[in-house]
Design an enzyme around this catalytic site. Structure first.
Site, PDB file in Angstrom:
ATOM      1  N   ASP A  25       0.856  -1.171   0.000  1.00 33.51           N
ATOM      2  CA  ASP A  25       0.000   0.000   0.000  1.00 33.51           C
ATOM      3  C   ASP A  25       0.899   1.231   0.000  1.00 33.51           C
ATOM      4  OD1 ASP A  25      -2.399   1.548   0.276  1.00 33.51           O
ATOM      5  OD2 ASP A  25      -1.978   1.726   2.411  1.00 33.51           O
ATOM      6  N   ASP A  27       0.021   4.939   1.146  1.00 37.55           N
ATOM      7  CA  ASP A  27      -0.094   5.817   2.310  1.00 37.55           C
ATOM      8  C   ASP A  27      -0.109   4.993   3.600  1.00 37.55           C
ATOM      9  OD1 ASP A  27      -0.546   8.460   0.868  1.00 37.55           O
ATOM     10  OD2 ASP A  27      -2.122   7.219  -0.003  1.00 37.55           O
TER      11      ASP A  27
END
Length: 212
Positions: A25, A27
């Site tokens: 991922d 953020d």
């Protein structure tokens, strides 16, 4: 580049022909969490990310970022602003002598994308389509791959795409997402708990890459 279906994808590295991938991922994993990150000057790499990517590449493992960016659909920032942030992420990683093999971005959101339906939902995590596209572009073995994320939706996307492992970290939104993420474990799909990227790397080094 922006695909016709509204999903953004970087130029991929050469295909690995059946090898595994480390899916990340963005953020809260690659960069520190800032709600709706839209300015290059706010980009800060998460502690340990360069070491994690370097470890994977030293073992011939592709590294791909898979990220929801509903800020585009919400009108909080444009694709041009997103690309400026992405360029800064790449610059900071390059300064640490690492790079991502592929970045895939989904901007769809059920409340902010006109006509949002089943196909949109397949692209937005926890849907599997971004991981499936990465497998197509890089020639990956999804069953041998692993996902690292701070949200339950990252873990669920990994499960939906046929991965056998995910690592949930407490960086980003991780603390409030931990219980939901761990509940996604099933026979044949293991969810590992790590406090941060250093612990995630230690798990990988200890053999978490093995199929359950």
């Amino acid at each position: 580049m922006l695909l016709e279906n509204g999903v953004w994808i970087s130029d991929p590295a050469p295909a690995r022909h059946g090898g595994p991938a480390l899916f990340l991922d963005r953020d809260g994993v690659i960069v520190r969490e800032i709600n709706y990150l839209s300015r290059p000057e706010d980009v800060a790499l998460e502690t340990g990310i360069a070491e994690l990517i370097g470890w994977a590449h030293a073992r011939g493992i592709a590294v791909a970022a898979i990220t929801n960016q509903s800020g585009v659909a919400r009108g909080r920032f444009s694709w041009a602003e997103y690309e400026a942030v992405e360029a800064e992420v790449a610059r900071q990683l390059a300064a640490r002598n690492v790079a991502l093999d592929l970045v895939i971005v989904c901007a769809f959101h059920e409340d902010h994308t006109e006509g949002f339906g089943q196909e949109h939902a397949r692209w937005r995590k926890p849907g599997p389509a971004m991981l499936e596209l990465a497998a197509e572009k890089l020639g990956l073995d999804l069953g041998a791959s692993i996902m690292i994320g701070d949200k339950a939706s990252d873990v669920e996307a990994a499960r939906n795409a046929g991965l056998t492992h995910a690592i949930h970290v407490l960086t980003g939104h991780g603390e409030k997402e931990r219980a939901a993420a761990l509940k996604l474990a099933r026979p044949g799909f293991a969810v590992h708990a790590a406090a941060d990227l250093h612990e995630a790397l230690a798990l990988l080094k200890s053999g978490a890459w093995e199929r359950p």
